[in-house]
Design a protein around this motif. Structure first.
Motif, PDB file in Angstrom:
ATOM      1  N   SER A  38      17.572  -1.823  80.912  1.00  0.00           N
ATOM      2  CA  SER A  38      16.729  -2.163  79.921  1.00  0.00           C
ATOM      3  C   SER A  38      16.203  -3.908  79.764  1.00  0.00           C
ATOM      4  N   TYR A  78      10.902   3.811  83.998  1.00  0.00           N
ATOM      5  CA  TYR A  78      12.223   2.976  83.151  1.00  0.00           C
ATOM      6  C   TYR A  78      11.701   2.735  81.872  1.00  0.00           C
ATOM      7  N   GLU A  93      12.741   1.979  79.012  1.00  0.00           N
ATOM      8  CA  GLU A  93      13.356   0.974  78.360  1.00  0.00           C
ATOM      9  C   GLU A  93      13.064  -0.478  78.830  1.00  0.00           C
TER      10      GLU A  93
END
Length: 305
Positions: A93, A120, A122
């Motif tokens: 993240s 992904y 985040e």
């Protein structure tokens, strides 16, 4: 990258590096007023002014220069410690900041960057495009993208595209007025769209034939420093343009442009992603590198955007 607990120190470094409050606020994901308050807050606690401010410029005071010189290495160590901890996360993240030329951004956006964001959710990607080669560490970037041959020797480089080839193109309307060149020497009788390099110099068109390499000094009615503008001008029949093969592939396929001198255009090393050889690679960057290796070199002969 904005990190909780380090806001004021990050703000000082960003303003010192960029020389502009608004640009620093944008980089840190803050409002200009919030950044100004952060700077004012740390100056109040230190009881010293860190920046000279005018309506047109921002510059470090002598005290500010000393302060930045001390905190920059310390913050770098803190960032590395945070990145080392984050590297243990299964799902990365944060924000990945990458510096690259605009043409490179167009080429890798769909096959690499958008796929990365899909995998992904985040993560955020902050792509900054500019032509000049910069110090990505001093600029606060996680990575850069440039031609493989221009990557600094102290960086880790990951091949991002196949070999690059350029194409000389003109519109059908242009070739109704001028004959197609058979050799680079014929270009002296053609209008050519000139390309200005990031350093200010003019790019000399490069050709090769049976091992012989030559470049051609370009004269023409129009000088530009952005490939999309060159492409638009070539479509409009202003003159011949010398552009990356991937950038003109669709126009050639659809008949908006005609390619000439194809046998004379050599290949060049492709693009590479590069980043500092740090002990701990941030999880977000490591995932980006892994994706590049999984996808394999992006073809530079077809447009992806």
């Amino acid at each position: 990258m904005h990190r909780s607990g380090l806001t004021e120190l990050e703000a000082v470094l960003a303003v010192a590096r960029l020389g502009n409050f608004r640009a620093a606020a944008t980089e840190l994901g803050m409002s200009p007023s919030a950044l100004s308050q952060a700077i004012a807050g740390i100056e109040a606690r230190l009881n010293v002014r860190l920046f000279h401010r005018t309506t047109r410029s921002v510059a470090l005071t002598e005290a500010g220069e000393q302060f930045v010189g001390k905190i920059a290495p310390a913050l770098s160590t803190i960032r590395d410690a945070i990145d080392a901890v984050n590297s243990h996360r299964q799902t990365p993240s944060g924000t990945l900041r990458i510096n690259m030329a605009a043409s490179a951004a167009h080429l890798i956006l769909r096959p690499v960057v958008l796929e990365y964001l899909r995998r992904y959710p985040e993560m955020k990607v902050d792509m900054v495009t500019e032509g000049r080669l910069i110090d990505i560490v001093a600029g606060g970037y996680d990575a850069g993208v440039r031609f493989a041959e221009t990557v600094p020797g102290d960086m880790i480089a990951v091949p991002l595209t196949t070999e690059l080839r350029f194409a000389v193109v003109g519109s059908p309307a242009y070739f109704e007025r001028y004959p197609r060149p058979r050799t680079p020497d014929d270009l002296r009788n053609h209008a050519r769209i000139r390309s200005r390099m990031p350093g200010g110099g003019l790019y000399r068109w490069e050709f090769a034939w049976k091992g012989e390499v030559l470049d051609v000094d370009v004269n023409g009615p129009l000088t530009l420093d952005e490939s999309t503008l060159m492409l638009e001008s070539a479509r409009a029949g202003v003159g011949l343009a010398h552009l990356a093969e991937w950038h003109v592939a669709r126009d050639i396929e659809q008949g908006r442009l005609v390619r000439v001198l194809e046998d004379w255009t050599p290949t060049f090393p492709g693009l590479s992603l590069y980043y500092p050889g740090r002990r701990h690679v941030p999880a977000g960057l490591r995932a980006f590198v892994d994706l590049i290796r999984e996808v394999g070199p992006v073809s530079s002969s077809h447009e992806h955007a």
